[in-house]
Design a protein around this motif. Sequence first.
Motif, PDB file in Angstrom:
ATOM      1  N   UNK A  60      32.976  87.401  35.343  1.00 41.32           N
ATOM      2  CA  UNK A  60      32.196  86.221  35.732  1.00 41.32           C
ATOM      3  C   UNK A  60      30.926  86.140  34.894  1.00 41.32           C
ATOM      4  N   UNK A  61      30.247  87.277  34.685  1.00 46.47           N
ATOM      5  CA  UNK A  61      29.035  87.291  33.856  1.00 46.47           C
ATOM      6  C   UNK A  61      29.367  86.853  32.431  1.00 46.47           C
ATOM      7  N   UNK A  62      30.433  87.397  31.866  1.00 45.23           N
ATOM      8  CA  UNK A  62      30.812  87.059  30.492  1.00 45.23           C
ATOM      9  C   UNK A  62      31.236  85.599  30.359  1.00 45.23           C
ATOM     10  N   UNK A  63      31.947  85.085  31.353  1.00 50.83           N
ATOM     11  CA  UNK A  63      32.379  83.685  31.326  1.00 50.83           C
ATOM     12  C   UNK A  63      31.175  82.754  31.406  1.00 50.83           C
ATOM     13  N   UNK A  64      30.240  83.058  32.306  1.00 43.94           N
ATOM     14  CA  UNK A  64      29.035  82.237  32.438  1.00 43.94           C
ATOM     15  C   UNK A  64      28.209  82.287  31.152  1.00 43.94           C
ATOM     16  N   UNK A  65      28.007  83.474  30.599  1.00 43.38           N
ATOM     17  CA  UNK A  65      27.250  83.608  29.347  1.00 43.38           C
ATOM     18  C   UNK A  65      27.959  82.877  28.209  1.00 43.38           C
ATOM     19  N   UNK A  66      29.266  82.988  28.152  1.00 41.92           N
ATOM     20  CA  UNK A  66      30.035  82.291  27.114  1.00 41.92           C
ATOM     21  C   UNK A  66      29.897  80.782  27.217  1.00 41.92           C
ATOM     22  N   UNK A  67      29.898  80.257  28.452  1.00 41.00           N
ATOM     23  CA  UNK A  67      29.723  78.809  28.645  1.00 41.00           C
ATOM     24  C   UNK A  67      28.364  78.352  28.139  1.00 41.00           C
ATOM     25  N   UNK A  68      27.330  79.113  28.461  1.00 42.56           N
ATOM     26  CA  UNK A  68      25.978  78.739  28.036  1.00 42.56           C
ATOM     27  C   UNK A  68      25.862  78.793  26.521  1.00 42.56           C
ATOM     28  N   UNK A  69      26.434  79.821  25.906  1.00 46.00           N
ATOM     29  CA  UNK A  69      26.336  79.963  24.450  1.00 46.00           C
ATOM     30  C   UNK A  69      27.204  78.953  23.707  1.00 46.00           C
ATOM     31  N   UNK A  70      28.315  78.546  24.299  1.00 44.33           N
ATOM     32  CA  UNK A  70      29.207  77.573  23.677  1.00 44.33           C
ATOM     33  C   UNK A  70      28.629  76.159  23.744  1.00 44.33           C
ATOM     34  N   UNK A  71      27.903  75.869  24.811  1.00 38.22           N
ATOM     35  CA  UNK A  71      27.357  74.532  25.024  1.00 38.22           C
ATOM     36  C   UNK A  71      25.875  74.635  25.390  1.00 38.22           C
TER      37      UNK A  71
END
Length: 183
Positions: free
Chosen positions: A121-132
Amino acid sequence: MALPALATLDELAAWMQQDRDELPEGAALVLDTASAIVRSEARQRFTRGTTTVALAPRDQVVTLPQRPVVAVELVRAGGRELRADEYRLWRDELWLAGSYGSAVVTYSHGYVTVPADVRAIVLTLAGRVLTNPSDLRQESVGAVNVTYAAETIGASLAQIERDALARYRPRAAVVQLGRGRPW
């Protein structure tokens, strides 16, 4: 005291299928922020630590909020330090031999390694923020049109992620009839 991120930059790079040196400069800050958001939602620290809490026993039982409980180091109740034979630990509950208005408990808790679902969940949330990072809903460049899902806007958890973290939240008190004492 700042708590460590619940995932590493190397894990984030692998999650996003990039080399670590390809991550944006603010990736560590994003991981720290995502970790704080997950901890807040779950009301758990996840990493190993020691906490001192003052709690009111209910039917001589104190439910310790941070889990998993590793060990109880000190229990103070009734104006004195209780001996080890005056309480019993069962999972996240401390059963007291006597009746007390309040108890101060120092205990160690947390996981040796962050649970995989929490780390995801942490990695998915961080990935979303960094992608967009600009929180775009839609962008077009020439003939290419990209629309982001509503869940990718902002540094917030999707409902399915909040539901997954619910199992880690401290439980509410439940009265059970006929429950025996461990003495």
